[in-house]
Design a protein around this motif. Structure first.
Motif, mmCIF file in Angstrom:
data_model
loop_
_atom_site.group_PDB
_atom_site.id
_atom_site.type_symbol
_atom_site.label_atom_id
_atom_site.label_comp_id
_atom_site.label_asym_id
_atom_site.label_seq_id
_atom_site.Cartn_x
_atom_site.Cartn_y
_atom_site.Cartn_z
ATOM 1 N N TRP A 327 0.928 -1.255 -0.025
ATOM 2 C CA TRP A 327 -0.139 0.032 0.086
ATOM 3 C C TRP A 327 0.721 1.300 0.177
ATOM 4 O O TRP A 327 0.664 2.223 -0.538
ATOM 5 C CB TRP A 327 -0.855 0.223 1.336
ATOM 6 N N GLN A 328 1.901 1.274 0.802
ATOM 7 C CA GLN A 328 2.855 2.495 0.819
ATOM 8 C C GLN A 328 3.393 2.637 -0.679
ATOM 9 O O GLN A 328 3.502 3.904 -1.361
ATOM 10 C CB GLN A 328 4.121 2.207 1.596
ATOM 11 N N SER A 331 0.595 4.238 -2.919
ATOM 12 C CA SER A 331 0.431 5.471 -2.410
ATOM 13 C C SER A 331 1.520 6.376 -3.083
ATOM 14 O O SER A 331 1.207 7.479 -3.370
ATOM 15 C CB SER A 331 0.511 5.598 -0.900
ATOM 16 N N ASP A 332 2.896 5.966 -3.215
ATOM 17 C CA ASP A 332 3.813 6.820 -3.572
ATOM 18 C C ASP A 332 3.949 6.698 -5.060
ATOM 19 O O ASP A 332 4.574 7.925 -5.502
ATOM 20 C CB ASP A 332 5.244 6.132 -3.010
ATOM 21 N N PRO A 335 -1.186 6.948 -8.583
ATOM 22 C CA PRO A 335 -2.072 7.788 -8.240
ATOM 23 C C PRO A 335 -3.323 7.251 -8.876
ATOM 24 O O PRO A 335 -3.294 6.665 -9.977
ATOM 25 C CB PRO A 335 -1.648 9.431 -8.553
ATOM 26 N N GLN A 361 -8.689 0.980 2.315
ATOM 27 C CA GLN A 361 -8.373 1.914 1.241
ATOM 28 C C GLN A 361 -9.377 1.418 0.055
ATOM 29 O O GLN A 361 -9.316 2.377 -0.929
ATOM 30 C CB GLN A 361 -6.961 1.706 0.710
#
Length: 438
Positions: A327-328, A331-332, A335, A361
């Motif tokens: 997930w990180q 997110s990074d 988009p 999420q």
């Protein structure tokens, strides 16, 4: 029976699956399994002792690390064998030379060659060999026959009692440690790290990445006990931890070219550090080969992005820590408007930890399962996921249909993510036409 077809070869290999034989946390039982494999290797001519090898253990990232090390060695002009598990779509993926899966014809011949070895095996003393035992023996014999310069061997489970523990490696490599397979490896990070540390050997360098202090202490103690020089693939240099020598400098920023996801930088540091230590032992891997391998290495099903619209991300995250890092990275790097989660996993996984990282999420959650016998029941997955999401949830038992459902729900700016199990990942890749099962 004379094996003449590829399907007959697979049937023979899989005929040694024993559904009643389970992994055990009892070291005595695990040691007996390893003794069985050693005995089988002995009558097979001990091919594992004829190879220069790197052994890679770890909870996560070990497959990608293997792929990176293999690519760097191959870029240096070496002939490289690669043994990994599980496979995504074809058993042949497990046994590769220069990243070419073993051919059907060669696998048939290997099975023919191993049949008399298995027939002569002392099952009364050691028990019946496992499917994994037979695959490992075939891989080692194949690598010897092909005169590989280096074998990169991934640990299947744990390390101390895994098939790879029969090898005395040039380098023992340990990737990131987190909670997984606790029923077999133990409930604590100390227990899990103790199993992984079992690949270290006297006088042979070992290398790892920064770890949780509980795991780090185990690795330091094991290195001191066995007399293995221990190195750390740190952020900027490869540092001697319990080893003599000066820090080693990475020849390139640790950013793989084809392996996406920020978490791959740690695997890249570990692979580059391994290549540098191999060089110190006389294996000719220069800086240019390291850089080229870093750029070209590929490992399917790990943060694999399929262009849309909508885009589909396939990733084999199968524990809580991997799911958090997934997930990180999303997110990074990716988009998106809405996140649509297609989730399936195996019975021995901590689905709640995976769900906690990803389900909150999601705008939609689709529960599915692979055809693997260890796949978790759909109702149980749904029950574990429910506390972590208010999103609509559907149960679609077939992975291809679950993916089609997600695509029907998604708009062009959405991101579909298929995760939770390498078996689900394999089925998704086949559904997308990226692989063919055999």
């Amino acid at each position: 029976m004379q094996i003449t077809t590829y399907q007959e070869a697979l049937d023979y290999i899989y005929s040694f699956i024993d559904p009643t034989r389970q992994g055990s946390p009892d070291p005595a039982i695990a040691a007996r399994s390893l003794a069985r494999l050693r005995a089988l290797l002995d009558i097979a001519g001990n091919p594992h002792q004829q190879l220069a090898a790197v052994v890679v253990a770890g909870t996560k990232g070990k497959g990608s690390t293997c792929a990176l090390i293999e690519a760097m060695a191959r870029a240096a002009g070496l002939r490289v064998g690669l043994w990994t598990s599980p496979h995504l779509s074809s058993y042949r993926e497990r046994i590769q030379i220069d990243r070419e899966p073993i051919s059907q014809a060669t696998l048939i011949q290997l099975v023919r060659d191993v049949q008399p070895i298995v027939d002569a095996f002392d099952t009364a003393t050691y028990g019946r060999p496992s499917t994994f035992d037979i695959g490992f023996v075939m891989a080692m014999r194949h690598f010897v026959a092909a005169h590989v310069d280096l074998a990169v061997v991934e640990v299947g489970l744990g390390g101390r009692f895994d098939a790879a523990a029969t090898i005395t490696p040039l380098i023992a490599v340990i990737s990131s440690i987190s909670y997984d397979h606790m029923a077999i490896l133990g409930p604590t990070l100390h227990d899990i790290a103790y199993n992984k540390a079992g690949i270290m050997r006297p006088g042979r360098p070992a290398i790892t990445v920064p770890q949780h202090p509980e795991a780090a202490a185990v690795f330091a103690a094991e290195a001191q006990t066995v007399g293995a020089p221990l190195w750390l693939a740190a952020e900027h240099t490869v540092e001697p931890w319990l080893a003599s020598g000066q820090p080693l400098t990475y020849p390139a920023p640790p950013q793989p070219g084809r392996l996406r996801g920020g978490f791959q930088r740690e695997n890249a540091r570990l692979a580059m550090g391994t290549a540098l230590l191999l060089r110190d032992q006389g294996v000719p891997i220069d800086d240019q080969a390291i850089r080229r391998g870093l750029a070209e290495a590929w490992w399917p099903g790990r943060f694999e992005l399929i262009a849309g619209p909508p885009r589909i991300l396939i990733d084999g995250a199968h524990n809580g820590d991997s799911a958090q890092k997934l997930w990180q990275a999303i997110s990074d790097e990716l988009p998106h408007r809405q996140f649509i989660l297609v989730l399936g996993t195996s019975r021995d996984k901590d689905i709640a930890a995976i769900a906690a990282a990803l389900a909150p999420q999601a705008a939609h959650v689709i529960i599915t399962r692979s055809n693997h016998p260890k796949a978790m029941d759909l109702d149980r997955i749904a029950a574990e996921v429910a506390p972590f999401t208010n999103a609509p949830m559907q149960i679609v038992p077939v992975v291809a249909e679950a993916l089609a459902t997600a695509q029907a729900l998604a708009e062009q700016d959405d991101l579909i993510c298929v995760t939770g199990s390498l078996f689900v990942v394999g089925a998704a890749r086949e559904a997308l036409g990226l692989a063919v099962a055999d």
